[in-house]
Every structure is written in structure tokens, then in C-alpha cells.
Scaffold this motif. Structure first.
Motif, PDB file in Angstrom:
ATOM      1  N   HIS A   1       2.084   1.741   7.257  1.00 24.10           N
ATOM      2  CA  HIS A   1       3.098   2.740   6.930  1.00 24.10           C
ATOM      3  C   HIS A   1       4.116   2.215   5.924  1.00 24.10           C
ATOM      4  O   HIS A   1       4.726   2.986   5.182  1.00 24.10           O
ATOM      5  N   LYS A   2       4.332   0.917   5.942  1.00 29.83           N
ATOM      6  CA  LYS A   2       5.285   0.288   5.024  1.00 29.83           C
ATOM      7  C   LYS A   2       4.792  -1.118   4.718  1.00 29.83           C
ATOM      8  O   LYS A   2       4.356  -1.832   5.617  1.00 29.83           O
ATOM      9  N   THR A   3       4.830  -1.513   3.438  1.00 32.00           N
ATOM     10  CA  THR A   3       4.446  -2.863   3.043  1.00 32.00           C
ATOM     11  C   THR A   3       5.636  -3.568   2.407  1.00 32.00           C
ATOM     12  O   THR A   3       6.613  -2.911   2.007  1.00 32.00           O
ATOM     13  N   ALA A   4       5.590  -4.866   2.323  1.00 33.43           N
ATOM     14  CA  ALA A   4       6.686  -5.609   1.701  1.00 33.43           C
ATOM     15  C   ALA A   4       6.892  -5.110   0.273  1.00 33.43           C
ATOM     16  O   ALA A   4       5.978  -5.111  -0.536  1.00 33.43           O
ATOM     17  N   GLY A   5       8.105  -4.637  -0.008  1.00 37.82           N
ATOM     18  CA  GLY A   5       8.412  -4.126  -1.336  1.00 37.82           C
ATOM     19  C   GLY A   5       8.198  -2.651  -1.530  1.00 37.82           C
ATOM     20  O   GLY A   5       8.440  -2.120  -2.615  1.00 37.82           O
ATOM     21  N   TYR A   6       7.768  -1.949  -0.477  1.00 40.61           N
ATOM     22  CA  TYR A   6       7.576  -0.501  -0.634  1.00 40.61           C
ATOM     23  C   TYR A   6       7.679   0.242   0.690  1.00 40.61           C
ATOM     24  O   TYR A   6       7.072  -0.143   1.693  1.00 40.61           O
TER      25      TYR A   6
ATOM     26  N   SER B   1      11.688  -2.145  -2.257  1.00 44.15           N
ATOM     27  CA  SER B   1      11.392  -1.780  -3.642  1.00 44.15           C
ATOM     28  C   SER B   1      10.696  -2.929  -4.355  1.00 44.15           C
ATOM     29  O   SER B   1      10.721  -4.067  -3.903  1.00 44.15           O
ATOM     30  N   GLY B   2      10.075  -2.605  -5.476  1.00 47.32           N
ATOM     31  CA  GLY B   2       9.484  -3.601  -6.354  1.00 47.32           C
ATOM     32  C   GLY B   2       7.978  -3.736  -6.285  1.00 47.32           C
ATOM     33  O   GLY B   2       7.367  -4.356  -7.161  1.00 47.32           O
ATOM     34  N   PHE B   3       7.344  -3.142  -5.280  1.00 51.37           N
ATOM     35  CA  PHE B   3       5.925  -3.366  -5.039  1.00 51.37           C
ATOM     36  C   PHE B   3       5.051  -3.025  -6.242  1.00 51.37           C
ATOM     37  O   PHE B   3       4.148  -3.790  -6.613  1.00 51.37           O
ATOM     38  N   PHE B   4       5.288  -1.883  -6.860  1.00 49.29           N
ATOM     39  CA  PHE B   4       4.386  -1.418  -7.912  1.00 49.29           C
ATOM     40  C   PHE B   4       4.527  -2.197  -9.216  1.00 49.29           C
ATOM     41  O   PHE B   4       3.661  -2.096 -10.084  1.00 49.29           O
TER      42      PHE B   4
ATOM     43  N   LEU C   1       3.952  -9.320  -4.731  1.00 46.19           N
ATOM     44  CA  LEU C   1       3.986  -8.401  -3.591  1.00 46.19           C
ATOM     45  C   LEU C   1       2.638  -7.708  -3.416  1.00 46.19           C
ATOM     46  O   LEU C   1       2.202  -7.466  -2.289  1.00 46.19           O
ATOM     47  N   GLN C   2       1.979  -7.395  -4.516  1.00 49.33           N
ATOM     48  CA  GLN C   2       0.650  -6.787  -4.425  1.00 49.33           C
ATOM     49  C   GLN C   2      -0.355  -7.758  -3.812  1.00 49.33           C
ATOM     50  O   GLN C   2      -1.172  -7.364  -2.976  1.00 49.33           O
ATOM     51  N   GLU C   3      -0.272  -9.035  -4.195  1.00 50.34           N
ATOM     52  CA  GLU C   3      -1.160 -10.038  -3.609  1.00 50.34           C
ATOM     53  C   GLU C   3      -0.890 -10.177  -2.110  1.00 50.34           C
ATOM     54  O   GLU C   3      -1.828 -10.329  -1.312  1.00 50.34           O
ATOM     55  N   ARG C   4       0.366 -10.107  -1.731  1.00 50.32           N
ATOM     56  CA  ARG C   4       0.707 -10.161  -0.305  1.00 50.32           C
ATOM     57  C   ARG C   4       0.098  -8.980   0.448  1.00 50.32           C
ATOM     58  O   ARG C   4      -0.406  -9.131   1.565  1.00 50.32           O
TER      59      ARG C   4
ATOM     60  N   TRP D   1      -1.040   2.541  -8.593  1.00 47.13           N
ATOM     61  CA  TRP D   1      -1.709   2.674  -7.293  1.00 47.13           C
ATOM     62  C   TRP D   1      -3.219   2.861  -7.475  1.00 47.13           C
ATOM     63  O   TRP D   1      -4.017   2.330  -6.694  1.00 47.13           O
ATOM     64  N   ALA D   2      -3.615   3.571  -8.506  1.00 48.23           N
ATOM     65  CA  ALA D   2      -5.043   3.790  -8.765  1.00 48.23           C
ATOM     66  C   ALA D   2      -5.764   2.499  -9.156  1.00 48.23           C
ATOM     67  O   ALA D   2      -6.995   2.430  -9.088  1.00 48.23           O
ATOM     68  N   GLU D   3      -5.016   1.474  -9.540  1.00 47.51           N
ATOM     69  CA  GLU D   3      -5.587   0.150  -9.776  1.00 47.51           C
ATOM     70  C   GLU D   3      -5.524  -0.717  -8.515  1.00 47.51           C
ATOM     71  O   GLU D   3      -6.450  -1.480  -8.226  1.00 47.51           O
ATOM     72  N   ILE D   4      -4.434  -0.603  -7.775  1.00 48.55           N
ATOM     73  CA  ILE D   4      -4.248  -1.418  -6.572  1.00 48.55           C
ATOM     74  C   ILE D   4      -5.260  -1.050  -5.495  1.00 48.55           C
ATOM     75  O   ILE D   4      -5.869  -1.924  -4.860  1.00 48.55           O
TER      76      ILE D   4
END
Length: 343
Positions: free
Chosen positions: A90-95, A104-107, A112-115, A151-154
């Protein structure tokens, strides 16, 4: 268009491991085994389990074994009482979909994406062995369309990372605008046959969120019905709401009555996409705020259910307990026998 077997009728366990105070009391007592027993009488085949990253991670990214143990116990309680389970991050680090969470900052942050990828690898290692009894939902509600391209890449990268440990687990991917059904066309092409397209539906928002304190400009005492024509619905909203809020209805092209035809029209493009790509559709959240009149709540559920059932769209109502959409609330008891026909 596929039908997602085993995930046709569900309810969310919102507020247990997400959107909460993260206290031991909450984790231990908000939902217990007795609740799973209660849910066996609701005619469901699955439950959606929202979890926030801080259940299982410290702020610096270290894993918390007690959090993973809580998820494992919840999944196994679901299985004990005959439910398939969806593990929803429901929630990830940075989003977070909720700006009040100040994540904030995830995208724009590869670390943060690697995490995020590593966390899903960890979930896959631990819970990928349940076969078709557990599905994974990558992330709840990407809000801004501007983040949709990233997001379409992640999402495909995350699927690839998961597949090393859970090659056949079903994975749900949603779009932007809070998982809007209008964003389904922009969800990436399915990476494999185990991808499910996910959307949420609280439409029309002025009905399902009437009086909601978190909706900008929404009066706390605003009430409206779900019936009649869309023209009358819009006229009522314009007469009783601030112009900016009532003006959100201007994007709707639908001119018919508020019944199943409204949802047929609303879902039409998503259904077309699902047919084109031979993928199943799933509505991970839908529901009506507790401020609404119970009889009108039933009418709304009946209308959306008719379209879900017609096209084999799986779904999970929001939410089992509290969270402003309480399906156990005293106000719904007089209509609950009728209401639960439409989950």
C-alpha cells in the motif's frame, strides 16, 4: 478477456497493517482470527491485505522479521478459512498515495526504486510458494499521470525481479489517477500470462465520498442519492457544492441513468483493452462512505456488481472494518443481507 478464478468476490482488510498507527495493539487486535471466521459467512473467495513498507522495513531499509511473521500469519489464517489472499504493498519508501503521509521522491530516485525491487524479491522468496492462493499487488494507487511513464518502466522491472523467485504467482498492476479505470489502457503490456490489470472505482466520487473530510472543498454535511439521471445528479451537485468541486463532473460524458448502464459506460474502454490483450480485470477497491444513506449504498453496489458479474471482473470491496467505509457498521445492519449479495 480472461476471468481471474479464485479472486472474484473479496473484501479489503484495510487499516490493519497500513494506514494506521503501527502500534502493537493495532497489529494484534484490530483484526483477529474471529474476523476471519466472521468473513466465511460473506460469500467471498478472497481477501486483499494492504501492508505498508514500514511494517517490514526500518527507515534505513533493514528488514523486520516480526513484520514478515505478521504477514505470514495473516495469509495462513486466510487459507485456514478458505480464502485466497492478495498481498498489496500500500505504501513504499518514498511514495504514498496519501500526501499526508509525506512520502516523496520514489519516481525520481533509483535508490528508492531499487529498494522497492528488493522488497518485492523478499516477499517473493517468502510468499511465492503458496501457488495460486496468494497474489502480489505491486503498489497501491499511483496518483499523478505525470508519474505514469516512469511507473510503466518500474512495474515490468519489478515483475522480472519477482519472477526469479515466484515464476507463476499472479501479479496485479494498476495505472495512474489513483488506479483509475480510465488509466487501464496505459498499463504496460502483460509481461506474461500471470499479469492482472488492476483498477479502483469510487465513481461517481461525489456520491461515494459525500461528506469526506479529505476531499478538498467537500462540506461535511453534504448528502446525495444514487438514482435518477446523470443530468439530475449533476444539477444537484452544482446547487449544493462549491463550484470547483461540482465542476469535476464536467469531465463525464455519460448522459444516462445512474444504474448499471453508468458503470458499463465507465468500464467500456478497460474491458476493450482486457479483451485486446487477453488479460483479466480486477477492481481492488470500491465502496461507499459511511455518510451515505444505506438504501442508496445498496443501489450503488447493485449497479456496479451487475457489470462486474457480466464481464467476470474480480473485485474487493473497501473495507471490512472502519476506514470510513465500514461494512460492519450498525447503520448497514438493516440492509446487510441484501448488500452482501453484491460483493
Amino acid at each position: 478477456m480472461k476471468t481471474w478464478k479464485g479472486y472474484q468476490k473479496g473484501v479489503n482488510l484495510g487499516g490493519w497493517f497500513s494506514q494506521c498507527d503501527y502500534s502493537e495493539d493495532r497489529f494484534n487486535n484490530f483484526i483477529t482470527e474471529d474476523d476471519f471466521k466472521e468473513l466465511t459467512s460473506w460469500g467471498l473467495d478472497h481477501l486483499r491485505l494492504p501492508v505498508d513498507y514500514n511494517l517490514v522495513e526500518t527507515e534505513d531499509g533493514q528488514y523486520k522479521e516480526e513484520g514478515f511473521a505478521r504477514i505470514k500469519r495473516a495469509l495462513e489464517l486466510g487459507h485456514k478459512y478458505g480464502f485466497n489472499m492478495i498481498l498489496d504493498l500500500h505504501k513504499t519508501a518514498g511514495y504514498s498515495f496519501d500526501p499526508g503521509e509525506k512520502q516523496s521522491g520514489f519516481f525520481g530516485n533509483e535508490a528508492l526504486q531499487e529498494r522497492f525491487y528488493r522488497l518485492w524479491e523478499e516477499f517473493a522468496k517468502r510468499f511465492g510458494g503458496y501457488g495460486d492462493k496468494v497474489a502480489f499487488e505491486l503498489l497501491n494507487e499511483v496518483v499523478d499521470k505525470e508519474d505514469g511513464a516512469v511507473w510503466a518502466e518500474i512495474a515490468p522491472k519489478c515483475v522480472e525481479r519477482i519472477r526469479a523467485y515466484a515464476p507463476t504467482t499472479d501479479i496485479l498492476i494498476g495505472g495512474y489517477w489513483h488506479n483509475s479505470v480510465q488509466a487501464v489502457r496505459d498499463i504496460p503490456m502483460p509481461m506474461d500470462e500471470h499479469i492482472i490489470y488492476n483498477f479502483h472505482s469510487y465513481d461517481p466520487l461525489l456520491f461515494t465520498h459525500q461528506g469526506a473530510q479529505w476531499v478538498d472543498d467537500m462540506p461535511a454535511d453534504y448528502h446525495m442519492e444514487f438514482k435518477g439521471s446523470m443530468e439530475d445528479f449533476c444539477a444537484y451537485a452544482k446547487a449544493h457544492l462549491p463550484a470547483k468541486l461540482a465542476g469535476t463532473l464536467s469531465i463525464l460524458d455519460y448522459k444516462g441513468n445512474l444504474d448499471s448502464a453508468y458503470f458499463e459506460d465507465l468500464f467500456a474502454d478497460a474491458i476493450a483493452v482486457a479483451k485486446e490483450r487477453n488479460v483479466a480485470l480486477y477492481c481492488g477497491e470500491y465502496g461507499v462512505i459511511e455518510n451515505a444513506d444505506p438504501a442508496n449504498t445498496v443501489l450503488w453496489y447493485k449497479a456496479i456488481h451487475e457489470v462486474f458479474a457480466k464481464y467476470g471482473i474480480g473485485r474487493a470491496a473497501w473495507s471490512y472494518k472502519e476506514m470510513d467505509f465500514d461494512l460492519r457498521a450498525d447503520r448497514l445492519k438493516p440492509v446487510f443481507a441484501e448488500l452482501k449479495k453484491y460483493f
